[in-house]
Structures are given as C-alpha cells and as structure tokens.
Motif scaffolding. Structure first.
Motif, PDB file in Angstrom:
ATOM      1  N   ARG A  86       0.848  -1.201   0.000  1.00  0.00           N
ATOM      2  CA  ARG A  86       0.000   0.000   0.000  1.00  0.00           C
ATOM      3  C   ARG A  86       0.878   1.244   0.000  1.00  0.00           C
ATOM      4  O   ARG A  86       1.846   1.339   0.751  1.00  0.00           O
ATOM      5  N   THR A  95     -13.689   2.874   2.357  1.00  0.00           N
ATOM      6  CA  THR A  95     -12.798   2.110   1.487  1.00  0.00           C
ATOM      7  C   THR A  95     -13.592   1.399   0.411  1.00  0.00           C
ATOM      8  O   THR A  95     -14.646   0.822   0.681  1.00  0.00           O
ATOM      9  N   THR A 120      -8.678   1.152  -2.207  1.00  0.00           N
ATOM     10  CA  THR A 120      -8.254   2.505  -1.875  1.00  0.00           C
ATOM     11  C   THR A 120      -9.220   3.129  -0.879  1.00  0.00           C
ATOM     12  O   THR A 120     -10.421   2.821  -0.891  1.00  0.00           O
ATOM     13  N   GLU A 121      -8.695   3.973   0.006  1.00  0.00           N
ATOM     14  CA  GLU A 121      -9.539   4.843   0.824  1.00  0.00           C
ATOM     15  C   GLU A 121      -9.928   6.035  -0.045  1.00  0.00           C
ATOM     16  O   GLU A 121      -9.065   6.661  -0.660  1.00  0.00           O
ATOM     17  N   LEU A 140      -3.425   3.696  -1.876  1.00  0.00           N
ATOM     18  CA  LEU A 140      -3.813   2.719  -2.887  1.00  0.00           C
ATOM     19  C   LEU A 140      -3.045   1.445  -2.617  1.00  0.00           C
ATOM     20  O   LEU A 140      -1.829   1.475  -2.405  1.00  0.00           O
TER      21      LEU A 140
END
Length: 316
Positions: free
Chosen positions: A66, A269, A290-291, A305
C-alpha cells in the motif's frame, strides 16, 4: 501530514479476515458454459481466510502493498502528501483455516509487516511480526440453504498484541511499529443472499480495544463500528470478480479518564477483487483497494492505494 503518522495503530486485518464476500460484475456466458453456484463460490473473494461450503481445511500465504497518497485531519479535511514525503506499507501473511463442525470454522493469521516513511527529508524504515489475529464464523443459516431465506452467520475475532507498539519503535517516525499495543475483540453478523449467479452480503461489526498505559498515561478507546456492503456474480469454474465498499467509524478516545477532543476516526474504502480456481485444491485471490480521498469521507486516517494477492492450498 506528519500528524497522521502517530495515530493509534488501526488493524484492518481483522476486517479482512472476517468479511465474507465482495461484489461481482461480469458478462453472460455463452451457450454450454457451466456456471458455479453462488452459494458455493461466493465465499472468500476478499477474505481468503473463509472456507467455501464444500471445503474443510486450507493454508495459505498473502502479500499486500500500500502506498499512502494523503490523509484526513480531525475535522475531515483532506490533503495530499507534501513534496518529498512518502509512505509505503508492505505485509506478508501466513494463515490457516479449519472447519470444526458443519457450520463453524476458525482461522489464524500471522502477519509480518514492513514500513518505510520519509518526512521532512528524513527517512525511516522498520518491521517485524505484527499482531496475530484469530477469527471464527458460525452459520446459523447457510447461503442457499433455503430459497427465499438469506444466509445468516455470527462473526467473532480477537487480536493479540504480539507486534511492536508505536512507542516501542526505535526510529523517529515509528516506522518500526507493527502492532497496536493492546488486545482487541470483534463481534458481528453477516447476512447474505444469492440469485444465481448473483450474490449479495451485508456485514456489521463492533470492535473493542483494551486500555493501555503509555508514559504513565492510561488510554481508553471508543468502540469501532464497521459496515460492509457487497454484491456480486460468480464466473465459470468457481471463479469470481467483483467490488466492495466498507465504512469504519470510531468515537472519541480518552486519556486518564478525560475525553480527547478530535480523536475520533473514520474511513471509507472501496475495492475490486477476483478469485481464480483452476481446480478444487488451489485458489488464487487478489484485491485492488483505496480509501476514497474526498473531504469529509474520512477522519484521522491516511488514504492510499493498495494491492493484495493470496494463494491457498485447499482440502475439500
């Protein structure tokens, strides 16, 4: 975004170990293609530690990466990373899951984490064994067991403080932190339904953390609420593709009995996922997530991501 590096460690692996399904989209099959039953193949799309209805035991490994590209402040404002700042999170998991009885299963996950952060021109990195997670599931009503009645399951999980807490890291940016420094328990429920070849699930989870003392200050944590919505479609040969969305919200924490203003957290998310099952012994699973970096859609959390890949050896 330096303020966000020292937030309480948030262990998303518990959710990943308990969420059963994800949305699936796809096109229709041509004539002669055999579609798998949704009640058999839908499990485990974004949670490799869940067995499908015909499986008894599985072991596996997972890799997750991430990259952080921004963060939310305490008021919900969003800002991207400053020039020169960066953060990368890597994780490798070993896990096993077993069916104890016809309707129940238990999983154990051991994570290994590495983090590299660069802030104000200073880089730090670290890692090690993270917080071990144990999760369980009991299906009161199995998916597809009754034509018009949805499946219903009770979920439970515990996280052991086996990792290094933030205050135990030796580097300046706590990159060596691999755990949250306290015990954690989660209970929840899952409701799922299938309309061949589609399926849908809704999960609700409540998480509590034990108090802990840091520098003679006793920290108490508010409960965390998590909701997950997923819909999907099964592909031929027990494979699936899809998407999902989850929302987390945690209230105000306290220190030595006094509330800590602006200490609440939330995040939204979304992700895509797929599984490939070349036979009934092996399964490959992957997610892209992804948030959502939109102001007011998060609070006191980073946004990034990520990509995860899991490989399972299954015994039906």
């Amino acid at each position: 975004m330096a303020w966000c590096r020292f937030l309480t460690f948030h262990d998303r692996r518990v959710l990943a170990g308990m969420v059963a399904l994800c949305a699936v989209i796809g096109t229709g099959a041509g004539e002669g293609v055999s579609w798998a039953q949704a009640c058999c193949a839908s499990a485990g799309l974004i949670a490799p530690t869940r067995l499908r209805s015909y499986e008894d035991f599985a072991v596996g490994m997972a890799a997750r990466g991430r990259s952080v590209f921004g963060a939310f402040d305490a008021n919900g404002g969003y800002a991207g990373e400053r020039d020169g700042d960066s953060e990368w999170n890597l994780e490798q998991d070993l896990f096993g899951v077993a069916r104890l009885f016809e309707r129940s299963q238990v999983a154990v996950l051991i994570p290994f984490l590495q983090t590299r952060r660069t802030l104000n021109g200073v880089a730090a990195s670290g890692g090690g064994v993270g917080d071990v997670a144990v999760s369980a599931r009991y299906d009161f009503i199995g998916l597809g067991e009754h034509r018009l009645v949805p499946g219903l399951a009770i979920l439970a999980a515990a996280v052991l403080p086996t990792g290094t807490p933030p205050e135990g890291a030796s580097d300046p940016w706590a990159a060596g932190a691999t755990g949250q420094g306290s015990w954690q328990g989660t209970v929840g429920a899952a409701v799922e339904q299938a309309w061949e070849p589609y399926f849908v699930t809704v999960n609700g989870l409540v998480t509590w953390r034990s108090t802990r003392t840091v520098a003679a200050v006793k920290e108490t944590f508010a409960p965390r609420l998590t909701a997950v919505l997923a819909v999907g479609r099964v592909l031929p040969r027990l494979s699936t593709v899809g998407l999902y969305a989850s929302f987390m919200n945690q209230g105000t924490n306290s220190a030595d009995g006094a509330a800590l203003p602006r200490s609440g957290a939330s995040s939204f998310t979304g992700g895509l996922a797929a599984t490939l099952s070349p036979n009934d012994r092996w399964r490959l699973q992957g997610t892209l997530f992804t948030e959502v970096p939109v102001a007011s859609w998060g609070k006191n959390e980073t946004a990034g991501l990520g990509l995860s890949v899991s490989l399972l050896r299954v015994w039906p």
